[in-house]
Design a protein around this motif. Structure first.
Motif, PDB file in Angstrom:
ATOM      1  N   GLY A 138       0.095   4.148   0.297  1.00  6.69           N
ATOM      2  CA  GLY A 138      -0.221   5.513   0.903  1.00  6.69           C
ATOM      3  C   GLY A 138      -1.177   5.948  -0.132  1.00  6.69           C
ATOM      4  O   GLY A 138      -0.930   6.754  -0.885  1.00  6.69           O
ATOM      5  N   ASP A 153       1.096  -0.861  -0.018  1.00  7.35           N
ATOM      6  CA  ASP A 153      -0.138  -0.308   0.021  1.00  7.35           C
ATOM      7  C   ASP A 153       1.487   1.294  -0.143  1.00  7.35           C
ATOM      8  O   ASP A 153       1.533   1.581   1.037  1.00  7.35           O
ATOM      9  CB  ASP A 153      -1.158   0.060   1.309  1.00  7.35           C
ATOM     10  N   TYR A 198       0.399   8.734  -2.408  1.00  7.19           N
ATOM     11  CA  TYR A 198       1.846   7.583  -1.973  1.00  7.19           C
ATOM     12  C   TYR A 198       2.575   8.373  -1.030  1.00  7.19           C
ATOM     13  O   TYR A 198       3.906   8.548  -0.940  1.00  7.19           O
ATOM     14  CB  TYR A 198       2.335   8.530  -3.716  1.00  7.19           C
ATOM     15  N   SER A 199       1.797   8.915   0.277  1.00  8.88           N
ATOM     16  CA  SER A 199       2.723   9.291   1.671  1.00  8.88           C
ATOM     17  C   SER A 199       3.502   8.052   2.367  1.00  8.88           C
ATOM     18  O   SER A 199       4.094   8.360   2.191  1.00  8.88           O
ATOM     19  CB  SER A 199       1.110   9.366   2.096  1.00  8.88           C
ATOM     20  N   SER A 200       2.917   7.056   1.756  1.00  6.96           N
ATOM     21  CA  SER A 200       3.687   6.209   2.835  1.00  6.96           C
ATOM     22  C   SER A 200       4.950   5.276   1.493  1.00  6.96           C
ATOM     23  O   SER A 200       6.141   5.585   2.778  1.00  6.96           O
ATOM     24  CB  SER A 200       2.391   4.636   2.626  1.00  6.96           C
TER      25      SER A 200
END
Length: 380
Positions: free
Chosen positions: A230, A228, A233-235
């Motif tokens: 995030g 995932d 694309y935060s993760s």
């Protein structure tokens, strides 16, 4: 007026092709032929992704092709892909592959009419400098998701064939994956570029454990480490900020809109483009956007037959001069490519076709052998 023909084929792989998310035993594809009133032909391929099949999507595939054919009524072959509005498609799905197949045939026709190789025609269309290298594209060897001993043997064999870049499929337990990385590095030696592809395998902590363990083995990049990435694309961006290994986008990023989000988030260092998974036009737009942003682009197949491999090779010529090593050395995975004209892989390199258009012809006898249906004709 363009005449459209299409045919379903199924070609077994020589061995099961596996990654962390899927496995392939048969390459199911739709072959396309477009013919002008003057008898000039263009061909293309739609390689169905894992999880798709004619048995599951046959009626939808036929309806999509019929709807697409109606849009060819006013098409000018010299325009290639331009001004063709395709029915809605989902990136990474069978519908994106069908769009790629028709777009390949259209663009190939336009390039043939212009008397230039397809990559030259595409470069002019996209406003990219024509490939200025020695006429060859470096390609990577592929080591599938196997145990460390088998992976080491495969890697040693690829190095003996002249490959200088190896892509290793990884997944599952990160510690076990690192054992495979170590075995491949030992077998390949220090002078070979080693890439890893996790195909969205891990939670954040698992990905971090793997990437940290890669440091002694000089891993050049890791594709899609997170299951995932995030929201926004935060993760993936957080992982990249920490990672000692450059990260690459692939299946999480199949459209320009998604790429824009990834670029804004600072989520990756490289982009993998697959025309078969995005559509040819969308893949080209992604390549252009990434290059303008200073992001290197790697072009790969989806284990396609001759037409799909050929169009990926032409697109790879637009990824730089020279482009990074690309994932194009995959035709040997299938029993028969169903076509001729694909340049062989020699010492880890493929020469760009020099003739006009796509540079590939279908092998009629081989197509008959592996066909599931006869040719369907649609008069736009």
């Amino acid at each position: 007026m363009l005449r459209l023909r299409w045919r379903q084929v199924a070609v077994p792989f020589r061995n099961v092709v596996a990654n962390a998310q899927a496995s392939y035993r048969v390459r199911e594809s739709v072959l396309f032929e477009l013919e002008t009133a003057g008898g000039m032909r263009g061909i293309g391929e739609a390689a169905l992704p894992a999880g798709s099949s004619f048995a599951r999507h046959g009626e939808s595939i036929e309806a999509f092709i019929t709807a697409t054919a109606s849009r060819l009524r006013r098409a000018d072959p010299a325009q290639g892909m331009a001004r063709i509005a395709f029915p809605p498609q989902t990136p990474g799905s069978w519908s994106a592959a069908l769009v790629c197949g028709v777009e390949t045939a259209l663009a190939g026709l336009a390039a043939r009419a212009a008397g230039v190789p397809l990559y030259h025609w595409l470069a002019t269309r996209e406003g990219i400098p024509v490939f200025s290298g020695d006429g060859e594209v470096e390609v990577n060897g592929l080591v599938d998701l196997v145990d460390p001993a088998s992976a080491a043997r495969e890697a040693a064999g690829l190095v003996a064939q002249g490959f200088r870049t190896i892509k290793l499929k990884v997944g599952g337990d990160p510690i076990a994956a690192l054992a495979t990385v170590a075995a491949v590095r030992a077998a390949a030696g220090p002078g070979v570029t080693l890439r890893c592809d996790a195909n969205g395998s891990w939670a954040f902590s698992e990905a971090r454990q793997f990437l940290e363990g890669c440091q002694p083995h000089a891993v050049a990049l890791c594709e899609e480490p997170l299951a995932d990435p995030g929201a926004g694309y935060s993760s993936l961006a957080a992982l990249r900020e920490w990672s000692p290994v450059p990260l690459a986008l692939d299946e999480s990023t199949r459209t320009v809109a998604a790429l824009d989000q990834a670029l804004a988030a600072g989520a990756a260092d490289l982009l993998v483009v697959k025309p078969m998974a995005s559509g040819l036009g969308e893949a080209l737009a992604m390549l252009v956007r990434a290059r303008k942003a200073g992001m290197p682009v790697i072009v790969t197949t989806t284990f396609d037959l001759a037409p799909g491999t050929a169009v990926a090779l032409h697109v790879a010529a637009l990824a730089g001069s020279p482009p990074p090593a690309c994932g194009l050395a995959t035709l040997g995975l299938v029993e028969n490519p169903l076509g001729s004209g694909i340049p062989p892989v020699v010492e880890g390199r493929m020469r760009l076709p020099e003739g006009p258009g796509l540079g590939v012809d279908l092998d009629a006898a081989a197509v008959d052998r592996y066909a599931i249906t006869g040719w369907h004709e649609v008069e736009p």
